[in-house]
Design an enzyme around this catalytic site. Sequence first.
Site, PDB file in Angstrom:
ATOM      1  N   LYS A 107      18.431  -8.439   4.907  1.00 24.10           N
ATOM      2  CA  LYS A 107      19.340  -7.629   4.091  1.00 24.10           C
ATOM      3  C   LYS A 107      20.100  -8.437   3.053  1.00 24.10           C
ATOM      4  O   LYS A 107      20.816  -7.868   2.230  1.00 24.10           O
ATOM      5  CB  LYS A 107      20.375  -6.946   5.003  1.00 24.10           C
ATOM      6  CG  LYS A 107      19.779  -5.963   5.966  1.00 24.10           C
ATOM      7  CD  LYS A 107      20.558  -5.928   7.273  1.00 24.10           C
ATOM      8  CE  LYS A 107      19.678  -5.532   8.428  1.00 24.10           C
ATOM      9  NZ  LYS A 107      20.009  -6.188   9.683  1.00 24.10           N
ATOM     10  N   ALA A 159      16.227  -0.036  10.802  1.00 24.82           N
ATOM     11  CA  ALA A 159      14.906  -0.576  11.159  1.00 24.82           C
ATOM     12  C   ALA A 159      13.797   0.324  10.608  1.00 24.82           C
ATOM     13  O   ALA A 159      13.810   0.653   9.417  1.00 24.82           O
ATOM     14  CB  ALA A 159      14.813  -0.771  12.664  1.00 24.82           C
ATOM     15  N   ASP A 170      26.854  -6.847   9.601  1.00 26.69           N
ATOM     16  CA  ASP A 170      25.539  -6.224   9.491  1.00 26.69           C
ATOM     17  C   ASP A 170      25.660  -4.755   9.046  1.00 26.69           C
ATOM     18  O   ASP A 170      24.921  -4.301   8.171  1.00 26.69           O
ATOM     19  CB  ASP A 170      24.825  -6.339  10.848  1.00 26.69           C
ATOM     20  CG  ASP A 170      23.460  -5.698  10.839  1.00 26.69           C
ATOM     21  OD1 ASP A 170      22.564  -6.238  10.174  1.00 26.69           O
ATOM     22  OD2 ASP A 170      23.295  -4.628  11.458  1.00 26.69           O
ATOM     23  N   LYS A 206      24.651  -2.739   5.490  1.00 24.66           N
ATOM     24  CA  LYS A 206      23.813  -1.542   5.462  1.00 24.66           C
ATOM     25  C   LYS A 206      24.468  -0.427   4.657  1.00 24.66           C
ATOM     26  O   LYS A 206      23.806   0.220   3.852  1.00 24.66           O
ATOM     27  CB  LYS A 206      23.516  -1.080   6.888  1.00 24.66           C
ATOM     28  CG  LYS A 206      22.537  -2.016   7.596  1.00 24.66           C
ATOM     29  CD  LYS A 206      22.442  -1.712   9.071  1.00 24.66           C
ATOM     30  CE  LYS A 206      21.416  -2.594   9.748  1.00 24.66           C
ATOM     31  NZ  LYS A 206      21.497  -2.559  11.202  1.00 24.66           N
TER      32      LYS A 206
HETATM   33  N1  LIG Z   1      15.717  -7.403  15.196  1.00 24.36           N
HETATM   34  C1  LIG Z   1      15.827  -6.213  14.633  1.00 24.36           C
HETATM   35  O1  LIG Z   1      15.898  -5.183  15.306  1.00 24.36           O
HETATM   36  C2  LIG Z   1      15.909  -6.097  13.173  1.00 24.36           C
HETATM   37  C3  LIG Z   1      15.943  -7.186  12.369  1.00 24.36           C
HETATM   38  N2  LIG Z   1      16.017  -7.080  11.005  1.00 24.36           N
HETATM   39  C4  LIG Z   1      16.017  -8.253  10.176  1.00 24.36           C
HETATM   40  O2  LIG Z   1      14.814  -8.962  10.362  1.00 24.36           O
HETATM   41  C5  LIG Z   1      15.013 -10.334  10.110  1.00 24.36           C
HETATM   42  C6  LIG Z   1      14.420 -11.118  11.251  1.00 24.36           C
HETATM   43  O3  LIG Z   1      15.084 -10.809  12.441  1.00 24.36           O
HETATM   44  P1  LIG Z   1      14.551 -11.301  13.870  1.00 24.36           P
HETATM   45  O4  LIG Z   1      13.083 -11.459  13.842  1.00 24.36           O
HETATM   46  O5  LIG Z   1      15.166 -10.402  14.864  1.00 24.36           O
HETATM   47  O6  LIG Z   1      15.262 -12.714  13.961  1.00 24.36           O
HETATM   48  P2  LIG Z   1      14.652 -14.065  14.566  1.00 24.36           P
HETATM   49  O7  LIG Z   1      15.799 -15.008  14.654  1.00 24.36           O
HETATM   50  O8  LIG Z   1      13.879 -13.808  15.802  1.00 24.36           O
HETATM   51  O9  LIG Z   1      13.632 -14.525  13.448  1.00 24.36           O
HETATM   52  C7  LIG Z   1      13.990 -15.118  12.246  1.00 24.36           C
HETATM   53  C8  LIG Z   1      13.033 -16.284  12.059  1.00 24.36           C
HETATM   54  O10 LIG Z   1      13.201 -16.794  10.770  1.00 24.36           O
HETATM   55  C9  LIG Z   1      13.108 -18.187  10.864  1.00 24.36           C
HETATM   56  N3  LIG Z   1      13.729 -18.767   9.671  1.00 24.36           N
HETATM   57  C10 LIG Z   1      15.031 -18.802   9.356  1.00 24.36           C
HETATM   58  N4  LIG Z   1      15.176 -19.446   8.177  1.00 24.36           N
HETATM   59  C11 LIG Z   1      13.972 -19.808   7.770  1.00 24.36           C
HETATM   60  C12 LIG Z   1      13.477 -20.514   6.653  1.00 24.36           C
HETATM   61  N5  LIG Z   1      14.291 -20.985   5.717  1.00 24.36           N
HETATM   62  N6  LIG Z   1      12.152 -20.715   6.545  1.00 24.36           N
HETATM   63  C13 LIG Z   1      11.317 -20.257   7.484  1.00 24.36           C
HETATM   64  N7  LIG Z   1      11.721 -19.604   8.582  1.00 24.36           N
HETATM   65  C14 LIG Z   1      13.025 -19.368   8.706  1.00 24.36           C
HETATM   66  C15 LIG Z   1      13.812 -18.522  12.126  1.00 24.36           C
HETATM   67  O11 LIG Z   1      13.465 -19.793  12.609  1.00 24.36           O
HETATM   68  C16 LIG Z   1      13.297 -17.414  13.023  1.00 24.36           C
HETATM   69  O12 LIG Z   1      12.078 -17.800  13.631  1.00 24.36           O
HETATM   70  C17 LIG Z   1      16.511 -10.488   9.929  1.00 24.36           C
HETATM   71  O13 LIG Z   1      16.778 -10.531   8.536  1.00 24.36           O
HETATM   72  C18 LIG Z   1      17.096  -9.232  10.526  1.00 24.36           C
HETATM   73  O14 LIG Z   1      18.286  -8.851   9.927  1.00 24.36           O
HETATM   74  C19 LIG Z   1      16.046  -5.862  10.403  1.00 24.36           C
HETATM   75  C20 LIG Z   1      15.993  -4.734  11.144  1.00 24.36           C
HETATM   76  C21 LIG Z   1      15.960  -4.761  12.597  1.00 24.36           C
HETATM   77  N1  LIG Z   2      20.914  -6.242  14.282  1.00 22.24           N
HETATM   78  C1  LIG Z   2      20.585  -5.038  13.652  1.00 22.24           C
HETATM   79  C2  LIG Z   2      19.112  -4.911  13.528  1.00 22.24           C
HETATM   80  C3  LIG Z   2      18.751  -3.972  12.486  1.00 22.24           C
HETATM   81  O1  LIG Z   2      19.029  -4.138  11.307  1.00 22.24           O
HETATM   82  C4  LIG Z   2      21.085  -3.878  14.509  1.00 22.24           C
HETATM   83  O2  LIG Z   2      21.517  -4.147  15.605  1.00 22.24           O
HETATM   84  O3  LIG Z   2      21.063  -2.748  14.042  1.00 22.24           O
HETATM   85 NA    NA Z   3      14.769   2.142   7.746  1.00 21.15          NA
END
Ligand SMILES: NC(=O)C1=CN([C@@H]2O[C@H](COP(=O)(O)OP(=O)(O)OC[C@H]3O[C@@H](n4cnc5c(N)ncnc54)[C@H](O)[C@@H]3O)[C@@H](O)[C@H]2O)C=CC1
Ligand SMILES: N[C@@H](CC=O)C(=O)O
Ligand code: NA
Length: 820
Positions: A581, A613, A680, A684
Amino acid sequence: MKVLKFGGTSVGTVESINQVIQILQENLNEGRKIAVVYSAMGGVTNRLIEIGKLAAASDTEYLQLLKTVEERHFAAVRGLIDVKNQSSCIAKVKGLLNELEDLLRGVSLIKELSARTNDFIVSFGERLSTTIITEALKNRGIDAEYLDARKVIKTNDHFGYAEVNFELTNELIRKHFAQTNKLQCITGFIASTIDGVTTTLGRGGSDYSGSIFGAALNATVIEIWTDVDGMLTTDPRKVKNAFTIPTITYAEAMELSHFGAKVIYPPSLTPAFQKNIPLKILNTFNHKHEGTLISKTANAKEYAITGISSIDDIALVNVQGGGMMGVAGVSAKLFSILAANKISVILISQASSEHSICFAVDPKAAYGVKEILEEGFATEISQGLVDNISIEQNLSVIAVVGESMKSSTGTSGKLFSVLGKNGINVVATAQGSSELNISVVIYKKDITKALNAIHETFFQVDGLTLNLYLVGATGLIGSTLLRQIQEQKDYLKQRKNLNIKLVGVMNTKKMLLKEGGINLENWKEDLLENGEIANIGSFVSDVQDLNLPYSVFVDCTADKNIVQYYHSLLSSSVSIVTPNKVANSGKYEQYFMLQKAAQKHGVKFLYETNVGAGLPIINTLQGLITSGDKINKIEAVLSGTLAYIFNNFKVGDRFVDVVKEAKAKGYTEPDPRDDLSGQDVARKILILSREAGLKLEPEDVKITNLLNDACLNAPTVEAFFEELEKDNTRFEKLLQDAEANGEVLRFIATLDEDNHASIGLKTVGKSHPFFNLAGSENIISFTTERYKYNPLVVKGPGAGAEVTASGVFADIMSISSYLV
Ligand SMILES: NC(=O)C1=CN([C@@H]2O[C@H](COP(=O)(O)OP(=O)(O)OC[C@H]3O[C@@H](n4cnc5c(N)ncnc54)[C@H](O)[C@@H]3O)[C@@H](O)[C@H]2O)C=CC1
Ligand SMILES: N[C@@H](CC=O)C(=O)O
Ligand code: NA
């Protein structure tokens, strides 16, 4: 009668000549009457030209080179003919080589090499190859006879590119064939004047010989045997899915070869075209392949176009000036100057304003052309009628060719749309009124990308391919996405004819790029074992340098450092899909700039998962706005994490444990404080406000945060959990107060009627629509002009790996449907 012609690679080695003999044997076994034309052994003609030049310069190195030519031919004799039969062939070859040596000695003595002598020198190439093959055939019991084409093809004395006297030639050929039943083995490329002086037939010479014999003998077909499977849809060195065109018309073959398809040189096949004799292009090294049939009318085509050809290097010359408008004769003068200077023009384009004419030439000729024209138009330039002759280099031309374009609409639309969607700038275009060819001039750096994109779109051989780059691959969403793509791969291929090729992956430690694609089954091991040290700057420049069509960059991190590359990626026509985001919730200027960059470069910037999401929230809101609705109010629960926490936290529990549970379930941000601090949710509601058309800045969102300073300032996530544990009573109290009133805790974001955005923890009672939320459910209620009394509501799980990855996946899929 069938005439076969074998090119230089087909007669280049003992093995290939054995293939040729097998092909001839099969024809003879089937009782066919055939005549065969041969080129010199591959590379020999060029070598002889070089030897001639060295000899004329009295450079004795020519003798060594001549030795290599001799050795090659003797090796062929030894390899093709039984020892007991070799002596007569060796004598013939030796005789020819002695004659050649004497001739070269003469050249080196008089230090002069005329075009006439050069023709004589190169004639040895075909004479040697054909002599050897004739003897090899006889050695296998085939009744073959050597025919020196100089006996029957008669030309004028334009040495190097002699013109044929067809009347006499046809008569001599027919006469010769009438008095023999032996298999005629004919030297290609060479001919002679009426006085018997050796000449050659110019570019594509042996094809021309085949065509002359075919036409004179009224052949049923002329077969041109080469080293590729016929004419291909495009250059296979640039497009791996190029395939053989089964049938093609003479006119199409002419167009394709004009723009670079090197298999044949159709102008030299004119005698056959004129007599309506079909031609086949076949592969000596894959002789069962059907190849390409060239004839007057081709079979009905499956595709809108027949082929795509290209010239890698061209220069554009632009002649411009106010005085050109409506003045008859400027272009006539221009082109007669070019013709007088023997400058070949590849393509011409003039806009109807008549203000300028531009044409493409060989880049080597471009600056010469400028000088010649400046001289030719000196008067017009001095009078200010012509003001500028400019040259643009580093360009290529692509020609899309096909007779079906005449009867169908939309081909040019599709062509330009493919180029546009891949950010390929069109510098100039030309379409002949025959509608057989549309040519576009583009920058040379884009040639491979353009050919692939056009080929993929028009032929869809192996379906359309999206080239995917994923940052944050080993994170929760990134790795879930890759698993989902892997599981869905076969379905997409079968049902949508779509491939998703993972070209690059990166995590914080390593990065890996493979143009051919990274295997989705073991990408993680591959990244670990073969990846380089991660560096986002070089990853992005690799993406840009690869310059692949239909490229999509997916950012599955929460990192602001990745975001700074978005603009540059969009500007190089790479689409972006992201759940991150950060880009859309920073300064409004940045949000706006990214939207504009995507529009300008014909690519997509998609972020459905930024809010709720995988739930269709951004798309729904965009649909309302673009269809003319107006948002009056948004009220929403936008945090999956906070929803889960307040649905599961019970008096007596430790609050920190519920937060940890939310994290373990994959709902939280990489740092859960982003959720609990309201950050967060603030992002949004800010994004939704912007989508609704408001220019809000981050500081315009009023936040009530749930954490104390100790939690916020803790140096690590672990330390934060320790601090949170200490703050348990405060959360317990909030819960108890709510329960005392029969209410529940909900973290609610609002964009009110006055366009104020705020977020905070509230208590809601049974009658409130947000009361009944389970698990990580989000709910978004849009009150609009059209949904005035009953708001439009979207509700469902708003966090978690599966639903988020599938939202990202859906965005990727929507790019594929936009692109094709
Ligand atoms: N978990 C959820 O339900 C949701 C997550 N998101 C978004 O999705 C994105 C990912 O979230 P998750 O997978 O849950 O987090 P996560 O922490 O599991 O994954 C993020 C990954 O990005 C890597 N990373 C960070 N900086 C980096 C860089 N400079 N170069 C390469 N890799 C890098 C980290 O090492 C990690 O493996 C976030 O922006 C989050 O806000 C959006 C909607 C829902
Ligand atoms: N951390 C966020 C994931 C989705 O953007 C949430 O809890 O809603
Ligand atoms: Na959505």
